[in-house]
Design an enzyme around this catalytic site. Structure first.
Site, PDB file in Angstrom:
ATOM      1  N   CYS A   8       0.861  -1.169   0.000  1.00  0.00           N
ATOM      2  CA  CYS A   8       0.000   0.000   0.000  1.00  0.00           C
ATOM      3  C   CYS A   8       0.901   1.222   0.000  1.00  0.00           C
ATOM      4  CB  CYS A   8      -0.859   0.052   1.255  1.00  0.00           C
ATOM      5  SG  CYS A   8      -2.098  -1.244   1.336  1.00  0.00           S
ATOM      6  N   GLY A  36      -0.015  -0.094  -5.084  1.00  0.00           N
ATOM      7  CA  GLY A  36      -1.334  -0.694  -4.896  1.00  0.00           C
ATOM      8  C   GLY A  36      -2.292  -0.225  -5.967  1.00  0.00           C
ATOM      9  N   ASN A 114      -0.030   1.702   5.735  1.00  0.00           N
ATOM     10  CA  ASN A 114       0.767   0.842   4.862  1.00  0.00           C
ATOM     11  C   ASN A 114       1.493  -0.148   5.770  1.00  0.00           C
ATOM     12  OD1 ASN A 114       3.936   1.313   3.166  1.00  0.00           O
ATOM     13  ND2 ASN A 114       2.463  -0.316   2.905  1.00  0.00           N
ATOM     14  N   GLY A 115       1.330  -1.440   5.501  1.00  0.00           N
ATOM     15  CA  GLY A 115       2.003  -2.443   6.317  1.00  0.00           C
ATOM     16  C   GLY A 115       1.022  -3.495   6.786  1.00  0.00           C
ATOM     17  N   TYR A 256      12.441  -4.574  -5.410  1.00  0.00           N
ATOM     18  CA  TYR A 256      11.327  -4.565  -6.352  1.00  0.00           C
ATOM     19  C   TYR A 256      10.272  -3.477  -6.141  1.00  0.00           C
ATOM     20  CZ  TYR A 256       6.935  -6.043  -8.494  1.00  0.00           C
ATOM     21  OH  TYR A 256       5.760  -6.065  -9.175  1.00  0.00           O
TER      22      TYR A 256
END
Ligand code: SF4
Length: 458
Positions: A8, A36, A114-115, A256
């Site tokens: 995210c 995302g 996020n996470g 990535y």
């Protein structure tokens, strides 16, 4: 060209004088779209208004699909947060989109995360024990409800955030909006990235530095692991009470996820990928005529490999960036066609050549098999595969959707066997020991390669 899904991305902005911040949040989210693609949302408020309220638009879809110019113009305010989502917990449905906005004792609280939190059962049980009947499986919602609950017995919202964060186990980059304050929090290990920028008197926070530039702000610094940063009309202040000695930044951001023009914790993503390619050559050299990379995330590592080896780099694949998303799920047979739709090959670059093909990862092996087949059909004499990460062996509990062990080809097969399956002349991975040098000796989370989880397991 990993089939590992992104996680995210979050953004936040506090502008003491502007009241049209929604377009900035929009541009920030556009630049984080790679993190995302399932859903997105923006929530804004006007800290100077008499009747404080939060306007929020969120929906399934890409940023450019969800927000029209007209919709953005309805989001008026000087403070706001935004989110792009790939669902790592909770179902992929509209109800689970973020930012979350909830009523609490001081008005409205908005949150984007996020996470991934690993102790959700504990957090849920505590809420149930204290009288709130609460059955969500969504970690972000549990965080928001804990903050709201703690606010009742706290002097300030920061204190409520601190009391909540102390109980969280796992990875988080949070942006939280109370009626008058914007708060950004990064987990004590610093697993997920979060940074701070500024333009004039306006402060901006974002998951990646590329979003700061997209929002017209200049990078100031990374938000520190364990930092609770509060932005108000008086400026910024930080609380470091959550800080701890052990840090563990996610190595896969460098391999990535993160955009190539971002820098995280002082290390440029592009430099880290170049370095991975150089280290790959040093450990696993090979004689060849050209080095090529799989677009986009394999390109920088391929350049690093070319630089270290002296073998010329060339582009063998063209990526069709305009395919967009398809809602038709491909059957196994259609997967090969899917790869060819996304990537076409420049035959003249590879014909009669010994090719080194660099990619960031091998997950199931099907994509690599198709790429090798394409190169050979175009006349490549040999295809030597070099992977700029170690083999994926373990799931991620910190917000990254690594497929299950069963699907990961490396859990059951050695590099030699995988090489035979995908049809290469040789196949080598980056060594786990090289990850630290790749990320300039930062303390790292490498759990998906080693199984050593710094912040606990689910
Ligand atoms: Fe990143 Fe892997 Fe750690 Fe997950 S397990 S945070 S993907 S390094």
């Amino acid at each position: 060209m990993s089939s590992i899904h992104e996680e995210c991305g979050v953004v936040g902005i506090y502008a003491p004088v502007k009241d049209n911040i929604a377009p900035y949040l929009y541009y920030g989210l556009l630049s984080l779209q790679h993190r995302g693609q399932e859903a997105c949302g923006i929530a804004v408020t006007d800290t100077g208004a008499k009747h404080l309220d939060v306007s929020c638009i969120k929906d399934m879809g890409l940023v450019a699909e969800v927000f029209s110019k007209e919709q953005l113009s309805t989001l008026r305010g000087n403070m706001g947060i935004g989110h792009v989502r790939y669902s790592t917990t909770g179902e992929s449905i509209r109800e689970n989109t973020q930012p979350l906005v909830l009523n609490y004792c001081k008005g409205k609280l908005s949150l984007a995360h996020n996470g991934n939190i690993v102790n959700t059962d504990e957090l849920r049980e505590e809420l149930i024990r204290t009288g709130a009947i609460f059955h969500t499986t969504m970690d972000s919602e549990l965080i928001a409800f804990h903050i709201a609950k703690n606010r009742v017995h706290s002097e300030s919202v920061e204190e409520a955030v601190y009391k909540t964060a102390k109980k969280l186990k796992g990875a988080y980059g949070l942006v939280i909006m109370s009626p008058k304050k914007l708060i950004a929090v990064r987990d004590p290990f610093g697993i997920r990235p979060l940074c701070l920028g500024k333009k004039d008197l306006t402060y901006v926070v974002a998951s990646e530095s590329c979003a700061l530039s997209a929002m017209g702000a200049e990078f100031i610094r990374d938000i520190e692991p364990g930092e609770i940063l509060t932005i108000t009309e008086d400026g910024i202040r930080s609380d470091y009470s959550l800080r701890q000695e052990k840090k563990a930044h996610c190595i896969f951001e460098y391999i990535y996820f993160a955009r190539i023009d971002s820098a995280i914790d002082g290390v440029k993503v592009y430099d880290a990928r170049m370095k991975a390619g150089e280290l790959l050559y040093k450990r696993h050299p090979v004689d060849a005529d050209i080095v090529t990379g799989v677009p986009e995330s394999g390109i920088a590592a391929a350049k690093g490999f070319a630089k270290a080896s002296g073998i010329p780099f060339d582009l063998a694949f063209h990526k069709n960036s305009y395919i967009g998303r398809t809602f038709i799920k491909p059957s196994q047979d259609e997967r090969a066609l899917g790869v060819q739709m996304k990537l076409s090959i420049l035959e003249e670059v590879v014909r009669g050549k010994r090719v080194v093909l660099v990619d960031d990862s091998i997950v199931r092996g099907t994509t690599m098999e198709n790429l090798v087949r394409m190169l050979k059909s175009a006349g490549a004499k040999e295809v030597h595969i070099r992977i700029s990460s170690p083999p994926f062996l373990h799931p991620c509990y910190y917000g990254v959707d690594v497929p299950t062990n069963k699907e990961l080809i490396a859990t059951k097969n050695s590099a030699d066997t995988i090489n035979r399956i995908v049809g290469g002349a040789s196949l080598e991975y980056l060594d786990v020991e090289d990850l630290s040098e790749m990320a300039d000796h930062l303390p790292l989370c490498t759990a998906c390669f080693t199984g050593e989880y710094p912040a606990g397991e689910k």
